[in-house]
Design an enzyme around this catalytic site. Sequence first.
Site, PDB file in Angstrom:
ATOM      1  N   ARG A 101       0.857  -1.183   0.000  1.00  0.00           N
ATOM      2  CA  ARG A 101       0.000   0.000   0.000  1.00  0.00           C
ATOM      3  C   ARG A 101       0.887   1.225   0.000  1.00  0.00           C
ATOM      4  O   ARG A 101       1.980   1.237   0.583  1.00  0.00           O
ATOM      5  CB  ARG A 101      -0.936   0.028   1.215  1.00  0.00           C
ATOM      6  N   HIS A 130      -1.383   0.284 -10.171  1.00  0.00           N
ATOM      7  CA  HIS A 130      -1.949  -0.690  -9.231  1.00  0.00           C
ATOM      8  C   HIS A 130      -2.430  -1.938  -9.979  1.00  0.00           C
ATOM      9  O   HIS A 130      -3.601  -2.321  -9.923  1.00  0.00           O
ATOM     10  CB  HIS A 130      -3.092  -0.069  -8.424  1.00  0.00           C
ATOM     11  N   GLU A 161      -3.449   7.593  -3.905  1.00  0.00           N
ATOM     12  CA  GLU A 161      -4.022   7.113  -5.169  1.00  0.00           C
ATOM     13  C   GLU A 161      -5.395   7.734  -5.424  1.00  0.00           C
ATOM     14  O   GLU A 161      -6.176   7.907  -4.491  1.00  0.00           O
ATOM     15  CB  GLU A 161      -4.152   5.589  -5.126  1.00  0.00           C
TER      16      GLU A 161
END
Length: 316
Positions: A234, A281, A263
């Site tokens: 993450r 991602h 993000e």
Amino acid sequence: MKLLVTRKLTDAVEARVAREFDATFRNGAAPMSEEEAHQALADYDALLVTLGDKLSATAFADMPRAKIVANFGVGYNHIDVAAAQAKGLTVTNTPGAVTDATADIAVMLILMSARRASAGERFVRRGDWTGWTPTQFLGHHVSGKRVGIVGMGRIGTAIAKRCHYGFGMEVLFTKRTPLPDPGLPARQVEQDELLKSCDFVVVAVPASPATHHLIGAEEIAKMQSHAHLINIARGDIVDEAALIAALQENRIAGAGLDVYEREPYVPEALREMENVTLLPHLGTAALEVRDAMGHMAVDNLVAFRDGKEPPNRVSA
């Protein structure tokens, strides 16, 4: 059971959802806001959510109608699980289905960063390539080097196996608890030793308050100048500003990122640098994997609906 599906899923999963539930498909590209999540919890018996949907403590402030939140994904840091549990909700996730695909992306980023593949690809696309030369785009060899895995869970172990058995790499790893038998030749060390001695450092821990900025300026400063930092976990586990500064000053050789601190925002400084590889991602972005994740989420919902224990319940 009245179900809200917050994002577009694969055709096979949506067809199954439609058969099993009174389902509403939101199908928005953007995540649910905190306000939308609050309303959804009041309007539906169940939610099938995913990364970015803002199920904060505020979203759970009132007594909701919903009784279960099924997360599409293994990471659930966008859900305040403690707040959900305090209101009597069950929260589930989809572990296992993502392991191999995410590990593959980690290895891809190691190779792309070490061998300057991203910069080379842009060079060709711009039409700048005039032919092979002996010193063009010299990178770093991967085989036989030392890799450090920060977080030796399912994904970390899968990455370590690929690196050791595929490329003959020596594996060091960190883990909160002792792991006498990691299932491959590997050595558990303290984080400082890992950072100081590894050619490649791969971040593979779950996001939590305890891991926020686990890799910051002080940690990056301990890495070797030829080392590469890879993050497939993450974004907020790495202090993005500190990483940018280190890359700009060539204090480490490069980075490979599939996740970002805010993000989908990716700082211009990262986008402009040639010594960083950026992916949107992609960790689980394979049809078979997204199908498996979706079916696992539906399995959790079906079990709950039928009065059984969901196979992948999570707790705060």
